[in-house]
Scaffold this motif. Structure first.
Motif, PDB file in Angstrom:
ATOM      1  N   GLY A   1     -11.385  10.002  15.560  1.00  0.00           N
ATOM      2  CA  GLY A   1     -12.224  11.201  16.462  1.00  0.00           C
ATOM      3  C   GLY A   1     -12.387  12.260  15.325  1.00  0.00           C
ATOM      4  O   GLY A   1     -12.863  13.364  15.908  1.00  0.00           O
ATOM      5  N   GLY A   2     -12.159  12.261  14.162  1.00  0.00           N
ATOM      6  CA  GLY A   2     -12.739  13.308  13.233  1.00  0.00           C
ATOM      7  C   GLY A   2     -11.547  14.208  12.900  1.00  0.00           C
ATOM      8  O   GLY A   2     -11.557  15.316  11.914  1.00  0.00           O
ATOM      9  N   ALA A   3     -10.243  13.982  13.285  1.00  0.00           N
ATOM     10  CA  ALA A   3      -9.076  14.874  13.013  1.00  0.00           C
ATOM     11  C   ALA A   3      -8.627  14.213  11.460  1.00  0.00           C
ATOM     12  O   ALA A   3      -8.492  13.314  11.289  1.00  0.00           O
ATOM     13  CB  ALA A   3      -8.197  14.693  13.966  1.00  0.00           C
ATOM     14  N   ARG A   4      -7.918  15.311  10.790  1.00  0.00           N
ATOM     15  CA  ARG A   4      -7.301  15.180   9.599  1.00  0.00           C
ATOM     16  C   ARG A   4      -5.579  14.907   9.768  1.00  0.00           C
ATOM     17  O   ARG A   4      -5.044  15.809  10.708  1.00  0.00           O
ATOM     18  CB  ARG A   4      -7.376  15.901   8.618  1.00  0.00           C
ATOM     19  CG  ARG A   4      -8.907  16.100   8.057  1.00  0.00           C
ATOM     20  CD  ARG A   4      -9.559  14.924   7.338  1.00  0.00           C
ATOM     21  NE  ARG A   4      -8.865  15.164   6.014  1.00  0.00           N
ATOM     22  CZ  ARG A   4      -9.425  15.935   4.956  1.00  0.00           C
ATOM     23  NH1 ARG A   4     -10.334  16.773   5.107  1.00  0.00           N
ATOM     24  NH2 ARG A   4      -8.768  15.931   3.656  1.00  0.00           N
ATOM     25  N   HIS A   5      -4.673  13.975   9.189  1.00  0.00           N
ATOM     26  CA  HIS A   5      -3.528  14.116   9.319  1.00  0.00           C
ATOM     27  C   HIS A   5      -2.886  14.814   8.251  1.00  0.00           C
ATOM     28  O   HIS A   5      -3.153  14.183   6.919  1.00  0.00           O
ATOM     29  CB  HIS A   5      -2.805  12.902   9.906  1.00  0.00           C
ATOM     30  CG  HIS A   5      -1.245  12.515   9.716  1.00  0.00           C
ATOM     31  ND1 HIS A   5      -0.542  11.404   9.242  1.00  0.00           N
ATOM     32  CD2 HIS A   5      -0.461  13.689  10.175  1.00  0.00           C
ATOM     33  CE1 HIS A   5       0.604  11.857   9.346  1.00  0.00           C
ATOM     34  NE2 HIS A   5       0.781  13.003   9.950  1.00  0.00           N
ATOM     35  N   LEU A   6      -1.932  15.663   8.178  1.00  0.00           N
ATOM     36  CA  LEU A   6      -1.330  16.365   7.129  1.00  0.00           C
ATOM     37  C   LEU A   6       0.154  16.259   7.232  1.00  0.00           C
ATOM     38  O   LEU A   6       0.758  16.769   8.361  1.00  0.00           O
ATOM     39  CB  LEU A   6      -1.809  17.811   7.104  1.00  0.00           C
ATOM     40  CG  LEU A   6      -1.131  18.581   5.870  1.00  0.00           C
ATOM     41  CD1 LEU A   6      -1.496  18.093   4.732  1.00  0.00           C
ATOM     42  CD2 LEU A   6      -1.230  20.120   6.003  1.00  0.00           C
ATOM     43  N   VAL A   7       0.856  15.694   6.355  1.00  0.00           N
ATOM     44  CA  VAL A   7       2.314  15.649   6.653  1.00  0.00           C
ATOM     45  C   VAL A   7       2.829  17.004   5.782  1.00  0.00           C
ATOM     46  O   VAL A   7       2.412  17.361   4.746  1.00  0.00           O
ATOM     47  CB  VAL A   7       2.881  14.473   5.586  1.00  0.00           C
ATOM     48  CG1 VAL A   7       4.336  14.608   5.066  1.00  0.00           C
ATOM     49  CG2 VAL A   7       2.794  13.156   6.209  1.00  0.00           C
ATOM     50  N   VAL A   8       3.867  17.663   6.530  1.00  0.00           N
ATOM     51  CA  VAL A   8       4.448  18.785   6.240  1.00  0.00           C
ATOM     52  C   VAL A   8       5.822  18.546   6.335  1.00  0.00           C
ATOM     53  O   VAL A   8       6.589  18.556   7.399  1.00  0.00           O
ATOM     54  CB  VAL A   8       4.034  20.079   7.025  1.00  0.00           C
ATOM     55  CG1 VAL A   8       4.612  21.406   6.454  1.00  0.00           C
ATOM     56  CG2 VAL A   8       2.367  20.135   7.306  1.00  0.00           C
TER      57      VAL A   8
END
Length: 270
Positions: free
Chosen positions: A39-46
């Motif tokens: 859907g166009g989102a980015r996943h960022l592990v923090v």
């Protein structure tokens, strides 16, 4: 064509949040994150884990983007295996801070995460790892902890609860370091001013995404700065009360796919 997801960046903690208690990610969570990416989102592990301790998990997730590690002290590129940015904790200041804490509460047991993509976790005599799956090297004396650059110090007290130890440590160290609590038995000292929010902001800037388009998920007090930075903060059902108090939303626990439940709702609302 479906409308884009409400948030362009999905920032997730790992332990107690995306990961289940056995350090795995459920199939449902994987599907939800994959759908969000479509859907166009980015996943960022923090994560509070240092880069060397998180690499196997990122590989297992087929994660090849940036990851904020070490409570915000490290920005690691999983695709290239390189550290893009890091800040170390001054070892002399760390020793002084540790001495100030022990002057208040008596002996504590310490460990350190060394800087770098191959840095080790060193533990002094008496320190027990709160997370038994994470590898550590026991050293014979405390002074060995300071021989190489470090990203943070981990503290345990034989009698004090984590909240008590963290509160005393904040008062004792003042501006020498940032004190945070990232999980059971995990009170930490990191470079002054460094938090998950500073690392998240740096990563988001490099991605070209602002705070207004970021949703963050977490479970412990070390996620509070991240929630303050992001547009929407979601606490897990198993989260610490301090984080729940500042969250915009509560979801199910990490064992019950709380992240997936929120992402599925957002996907359905497009």
């Amino acid at each position: 064509m479906a409308a884009p997801l409400a948030y362009a960046l999905i920032a997730t903690d790992l332990d107690g949040t995306l990961l289940r208690c056995d350090d795995t990610v459920s199939d449902r969570s994987r599907r939800a994150l994959a759908a969000a990416r479509e859907g166009g989102a980015r996943h960022l592990v923090v994560t509070g884990r240092p880069a060397p301790r998180v690499r196997p998990l990122l590989e297992e997730l087929d994660y090849d983007g940036l990851a904020v590690c070490g409570q915000g002290a490290q920005l690691y590129d999983a695709g290239t295996g390189r550290m893009e940015w890091s800040v170390t904790l001054d070892r002399q200041l760390a020793e002084v801070a540790l001495g100030k804490i022990e002057a208040e509460v008596g002996q504590v047991f310490a460990a350190v995460d060394q800087d770098g993509v191959d840095g080790l976790t060193l533990i002094e005599p008496g320190y027990e790892m709160p997370h038994p799956t994470l590898p550590a090297v026991r050293v014979p004396r405390r002074d060995v902890l300071w021989e190489e650059p470090i990203s943070k110090v981990l503290l345990r007290h034989p009698a004090l609860a984590d909240d008590e130890l963290a509160a005393v440590a904040r008062g004792a160290v003042e501006s020498l370091a940032t004190v945070t609590m990232s999980g059971p038995g995990t009170v930490e000292l990191q470079p002054c001013g460094v938090t998950k929010a500073t690392g998240l902001a740096l990563a988001a800037e490099r991605m070209g995404i602002g705070a207004a388009r970021t949703i963050a998920f977490g479970d412990m007090p070390n996620d509070i700065p991240m929630f303050a930075w992001a547009a929407h903060g979601v606490a897990m059902a198993n989260a610490h009360q301090e984080l729940k108090a500042v969250a915009d939303e509560l979801t199910a626990s990490n064992e019950e796919d709380g992240i997936a439940a929120v992402l599925e709702r957002l996907l359905a609302a497009r």
